[in-house]
Design an enzyme around this catalytic site. Structure first.
Site, mmCIF file in Angstrom:
data_model
loop_
_atom_site.group_PDB
_atom_site.id
_atom_site.type_symbol
_atom_site.label_atom_id
_atom_site.label_comp_id
_atom_site.label_asym_id
_atom_site.label_seq_id
_atom_site.Cartn_x
_atom_site.Cartn_y
_atom_site.Cartn_z
ATOM 1 N N TYR A 158 -3.274 4.355 9.194
ATOM 2 C CA TYR A 158 -3.801 3.289 8.889
ATOM 3 C C TYR A 158 -3.301 2.157 9.636
ATOM 4 O O TYR A 158 -2.137 1.879 9.562
ATOM 5 C CB TYR A 158 -3.701 3.044 7.373
ATOM 6 N N ASP B 135 2.667 1.076 15.524
ATOM 7 C CA ASP B 135 2.468 0.284 14.444
ATOM 8 C C ASP B 135 3.446 0.422 13.547
ATOM 9 O O ASP B 135 3.420 1.571 12.529
ATOM 10 C CB ASP B 135 0.901 0.537 13.732
ATOM 11 N N LYS C 282 4.914 -6.249 6.174
ATOM 12 C CA LYS C 282 5.802 -5.762 4.740
ATOM 13 C C LYS C 282 7.120 -6.276 4.707
ATOM 14 O O LYS C 282 7.307 -7.652 4.476
ATOM 15 C CB LYS C 282 5.398 -4.024 4.884
HETATM 16 C C1 LIG Z 1 -0.027 -1.989 5.656
HETATM 17 C C2 LIG Z 1 -0.032 -1.590 6.784
HETATM 18 C C3 LIG Z 1 -0.995 -2.360 7.743
HETATM 19 C C4 LIG Z 1 -1.619 -3.851 7.158
HETATM 20 O O1 LIG Z 1 -0.886 -4.504 6.853
HETATM 21 P P1 LIG Z 1 -1.667 -5.646 5.675
HETATM 22 O O2 LIG Z 1 -0.476 -6.632 5.647
HETATM 23 O O3 LIG Z 1 -1.998 -4.914 4.480
HETATM 24 O O4 LIG Z 1 -2.592 -6.447 6.516
HETATM 25 C C5 LIG Z 1 -1.190 -2.116 9.211
HETATM 26 N N1 LIG Z 1 -0.417 -1.041 9.401
HETATM 27 C C6 LIG Z 1 0.068 -0.249 8.730
HETATM 28 C C7 LIG Z 1 1.074 1.017 9.189
HETATM 29 C C8 LIG Z 1 0.488 -0.588 7.195
HETATM 30 O O5 LIG Z 1 1.294 0.236 6.702
#
Ligand SMILES: *Cc1c(COP(=O)(O)O)cnc(C)c1O
Length: 432
Positions: free
Chosen positions: A145, A240, A268
């Site tokens: 994701y 990511d 995060k």
């Molecule tokens: C949480 C997350 C996102 C999205 O971040 P948001 O702050 O919710 O937009 C993107 N990539 C990864 C791997 C994530 O865990």
């Protein structure tokens, strides 16, 4: 059953105003029993709902709260900063401070740009990769994701190497068609895709520690293969690290595996509980970003001082001697207690762990790609989730979500929690 009267009433009201009563879908508790809990307060590893129930929190706001709720040093820095004004739309000293702190302690990046969410970081990183390479297509992996970026809300069609079909309404076919989707942990599929599409691919994006669809730990060999192939074909590799960054170590998965990606995305933890994201790379790549280079990207509230203060205070604690060793040791002792109990009772459960991230898989098999997750096993999770809420433990409301241990979860708390969760497993398998 715990009382959820006030949460329930708040949820009814919320549903009249907001789609599904929420502002992010999984919060609606659709995959578990009962209405969502409206949380009013957090302190350390605990949080408290509108009905006054106390929970030991293993969701930790989906990952940012590596120090637990309302860490005194974070609260103090935020309060000091907020009193001086909340936003100026100018560069600020706190941005320099957190920038320097990160770049001095992260060997895989040379320049960074702050944005306001993980999604925004990923969206900007993709644009940057396209701007640098002059190519359009992107490649992602099923089960990873990357936020709600149009081109990444895409799943595989049938067949090993396929152009994507969107997983959300409102995404033009043409956008989905620029995304290739492959299974994780599969060198042959990757090689086949690259032999066909390398000349059109700007980047490959991966969660090096995929933690948004279970915890799909990858072999280092697979990640190394991916690195090598991207280099060979002039494709940028994006890690990511919105979840894994600053979580499995200050240098995240790049540091853990010793692999140099071309672009990294963060979110995060980097905001310490405030809305912050970032993307980072070598100087050569980052100098393609405006105003130095031609890749446009901007934000009214980017590098917001209050958010920077929360992130800075958080990251300073993470850099203290032994922080990660300690957190890892406690997390490992905790998940071992769960695994041992399940093994002794012959329950089909694997507790998968990466540092202080854990996932309860209702399976004995090793799971490294999303097709290996049995959707039927989610019934077990539902039963467990309800039992745990009734016994004061809060897990994210879906069996596909991972859990987080924070530094506020003491050994005693973890030991007591393991006992309750193990009773939860007994309950799940007694009733099945
Ligand atoms: C949480 C997350 C996102 C999205 O971040 P948001 O702050 O919710 O937009 C993107 N990539 C990864 C791997 C994530 O865990």
């Amino acid at each position: 059953m715990i009382v959820r009267e006030k949460s329930s009433a708040l949820f009814e009201k919320a549903k009249t105003m907001f789609p599904g009563g929420v502002h992010s879908p999984v919060r609606a508790f659709k995959s578990v029993y009962g209405p969502p809990l409206f949380i009013e307060r957090g302190a350390g590893c605990y949080m408290y709902d509108a009905d006054g129930n106390q929970f030991t929190d293993f969701c930790c706001s989906w990952g940012p709260l590596i120090l637990g709720h309302a860490h005194p040093e974070v609260v103090e820095e935020v309060q000091k900063t907020v009193a001086r004004g909340m936003s100026f739309g100018t560069p600020g000293r706190l941005g320099n401070e957190i920038g320097e702190l990160i770049l001095d302690h992260h060997r895989y990046i040379e320049m960074i740009r702050f944005v306001s969410s993980g999604t925004e970081a990923v969206m900007s990183a993709i644009r940057l990769a396209r701007g640098v390479t002059g190519k359009n297509k992107i490649l992602k992996f099923e089960g990873c994701y990357h936020g709600h970026v149009d081109g990444l809300l895409v799943k595989a069609g049938s067949g090993l190497v396929t152009l994507g079909t969107s997983t959300s309404a409102g995404i033009p076919d043409a956008v989905a068609a620029d995304t290739l989707v492959l299974p994780l942990d599969h060198e042959d599929a990757l090689d086949e895709a690259l032999s066909q599409y390398a000349d059109d691919l700007a980047c490959v994006i991966i969660e090096p520690i995929p933690a948004n669809n279970g915890l799909l730990l990858q072999r280092r060999d697979f990640l190394m293969h991916l690195r090598k192939k991207c280099t060979e074909h002039g494709i940028l590799l994006i890690f990511d690290e919105v979840i894994s960054g600053f979580r499995v170590g200050f240098e995240g998965a790049a540091g853990q595996y010793g692999i140099q990606p071309d672009i990294l995305t963060f979110g995060k933890i980097i905001g310490g509980g405030m809305p912050v994201g970032a993307y980072a790379a070598s100087r050569g790549i980052m100098e393609h970003v405006a105003p130095v280079g031609p890749v446009y990207q901007a934000g009214t509230l980017s590098e917001n001082p209050v958010a920077m203060a929360a992130g800075l205070a958080t990251l300073k604690v993470l850099l203290r001697e032994g922080f990660y060793e300690n957190l890892d040791m406690r997390s490992s002792a905790f998940t071992l207690k769960l695994q041992t109990h399940c093994d002794q009772n012959n329950y089909p459960v694997s507790i998968v762990r990466a540092g202080s991230i854990f996932w309860i898989a209702f399976s004995r098999e090793k799971i490294s790609n999303s097709s290996q997750i049995d959707p039927g096993s989610m019934e077990h999770f539902k039963t467990l989730h309800a039992f745990l809420l009734d016994h004061g433990i809060y897990l994210g409301p879906s069996g596909y979500e991972v859990g987080f241990v924070s530094s506020a979860h003491t050994e005693e708390v973890l030991e007591a929690s393991a006992k309750v969760i193990n009773r939860g497993f007994d309950h799940v398998f007694a009733s099945s």
